[in-house]
Design an enzyme around this catalytic site. Sequence first.
Site, short mmCIF file in Angstrom:
data_model
loop_
_atom_site.label_atom_id
_atom_site.label_comp_id
_atom_site.label_asym_id
_atom_site.label_seq_id
_atom_site.Cartn_x
_atom_site.Cartn_y
_atom_site.Cartn_z
N ASP A 78 0.87 -1.17 0.00
CA ASP A 78 0.00 0.00 0.00
C ASP A 78 0.92 1.24 0.00
O ASP A 78 2.15 1.13 -0.04
CB ASP A 78 -0.96 -0.03 1.20
CG ASP A 78 -2.18 0.87 0.96
OD1 ASP A 78 -2.12 1.74 0.08
OD2 ASP A 78 -3.19 0.72 1.67
N TRP A 79 0.32 2.37 0.05
CA TRP A 79 0.96 3.68 -0.10
C TRP A 79 2.23 3.85 0.76
O TRP A 79 2.13 3.84 1.99
CB TRP A 79 -0.09 4.72 0.28
CG TRP A 79 0.24 6.14 0.01
CD1 TRP A 79 0.80 7.02 0.90
CD2 TRP A 79 0.01 6.85 -1.20
NE1 TRP A 79 0.93 8.24 0.30
CE2 TRP A 79 0.44 8.17 -0.99
CE3 TRP A 79 -0.52 6.51 -2.45
CZ2 TRP A 79 0.37 9.15 -1.97
CZ3 TRP A 79 -0.60 7.48 -3.42
CH2 TRP A 79 -0.16 8.79 -3.18
#
Length: 722
Positions: free
Chosen positions: A303-304
């Site tokens: 994820d980010w």
Amino acid sequence: MKRLSNILLLFFLTVPVLAQPYLDPGRSVSERVDDLLSRMTLEEKIGQMTQVNFTLYNSTGRQDKVDLIPEKFIPLVRDHKIGSFLNGVAATPEVWERYSRQLQELNLKHSRLKIPLIYGMDHVHGTNYVTGGTIFPQPLNLAATFNDKWGREMGRVTAREAADLGHHWIFAPILDLAVNPYWPRVYETFGEEPLLAQRMGSAFIEAVETEPTIAPYKLAATAKHYLGYSGSDSGWDRTPAQIPQQYLYEFFVPAFRSAVDAGVDTVMINSAEINGTPTHANPRLLDQLLRKELGFEGVAVTDWEDILYLVSRHRVAHNEKEATRMAIEAGVDMSMTALTTTFPAVLKELVEEGAISEERIDKSVRRILSLKFRLGLFENPFPRADRFDRVGSSEHREMARMAAEESLVLLKNEDQLLPLQREIKLAVVGPNAFTKRDVSGGWTLNHQGGREEDYPARVKTVAHALKVEFPNLVKAEEADVVVAVVGEHPYAEGSGNIQDLTLPEEQLEVLKSAFSYGKPVVIVHMSGRPRLLGGFDEMADGFLWAGLPGFEGAPAIAGVLSGRINPSGRLPLSYPSAPGHFLPYHHKPQEKSTAAYPFGHGLSYTSFAASALEISENTASVTITNTGKVPGRHSVLWFLQDEVGRITRPVKRLRDYQSIRLDPGQSERLEYTITSRDLGYPDREGKLVLEEGWHTLSVEGQKIRIFQRDGRVIRTDKGEAL
Ligand code: BGC
């Protein structure tokens, strides 16, 4: 002359293909990957493992404009050899098409081996970043329909509206469980019961990945966020969870197992940590469980910025290099570095130093290239502009409308106040009645929701929709009934963290004043999670849980109040009665739920009765009859309770559901086939434990006790041997 040039043309077209087998679509994906991989430098390989955000090269550097500055973009593909990009904000199909074409052209021009880029988008409830796109209810609303059709339709419509625009990779479905009402991503989930996430999620995945009408394109879906993200102790986004192994297998794993079985192409990893180990650095979860036990063969993306967060948030690594080594060793294939470009150089250093082997790199690159080949990106790298009439078409919006209508849950209807007569004098109060933003929530037009003026003219506010249905809108003093529309305003992820489940004071003030006129009050609650209303719902005559029903949601709400629509939604989570005590419905026997409205609660303007529950071998059947006066839809929920277990068992679990529509007096016979998995539970290694003994099967108020041995039902409590 013409012939000669044709022959020459053919020669120039076929020679490169013959020379480079990976460009030959006639070969198998694995042959093409082998060939391509053998030609790639280490830098080129690592570049494929990197994904950055569009704000690194758009003109503003902010998430507000879909365009690209070639001088900013070219170094990303030419120097860093980055193979994947993500994200956006609402833009028209024309803008997206032009942008995607330019992006791919520049990429192919600067990619020595002509490897197409893959683009990821958070289309999590329809094409939420396409101006004019179809916006479905948020997933929590879809779950309230208990109708898998809407998971499938949302996937199909999203695919049809996104594929032509160069959006190859859809970052949905969200398979986390809404077990903590504080969690700001509750509305993105399919509720608290794994079965809903399993079935709705898989329906979405299959639709996105196999929709035939988007040919020549194909899309990838993403099962996210693997694993246990929503089990956070504090209820805040990206915070630690303590999840026992057995519980993890019983509750958090099933939706991901179903997603893998449904063929999901990619998995996005949970940004938080479980039992002290950040998921991005957890080989037990990524390599062992996901790959070996669940058999996932696709791409695992972070994820980010999550590799960097191993340093800055989790503090399990001293620096980016150490963090990168940990994540790659754990099983990450692609890093959503998002806003930085240091990852490729750092990973290259690790390989050159021998800390990570090139075989390990090849493993991930092989998965990424296989995905690009499977999607046909080498053959069809460019978007197209000749089918934009699909975007927001009336057929698609019709699907979103029907889904919205089925997703509203009537929680309370004192003395059958609802439906209201169209002639009555109605007052509408409350901040959420007058905005379009509030009907759809976050992840709509922009990450945190769009600006009010950006919402299409055709989208209605609740006040507007009520005016259509009830022409006599008046001030509260003159009204026969007051409708108070309250709830949350859009947020996404961490910005939705709260310390109190009760709605803010200003909203309670609105409710207080609504009751001050002494008129019957109907509360419409639009929120991303079950917020508390300071006790005002107890005073209300009607209470409608609208959740976040999307662009077609406001007319659906008005339609339920007028009776044009017979409500059929049922709660996909337990609605707490107090801010400090909440439990999912599948709690343990020694716990006591204090839910104000339990899982599965939902009223209708008609009534349904169940009868003749029977069991034959492992198949149960029941008759459902519409015993009321109007047609209606009803979700039939089948629960099983394991009466005695060697480890404590939940008080009950949903094991099957069907959604049916019946006219007054009409009946339908439904079946549920009990699987051995339904009769057991996983141990801490994930192995099925089947304990001989009694279970109670219940469906719509009918009950029967059944005795199981080795996954087979062998008798009932009526003494019948089966
Ligand atoms: C979210 C993901 C999303 C990603 C890309 C993250 O912050 O957790 O759900 O897919 O951003 O936008």
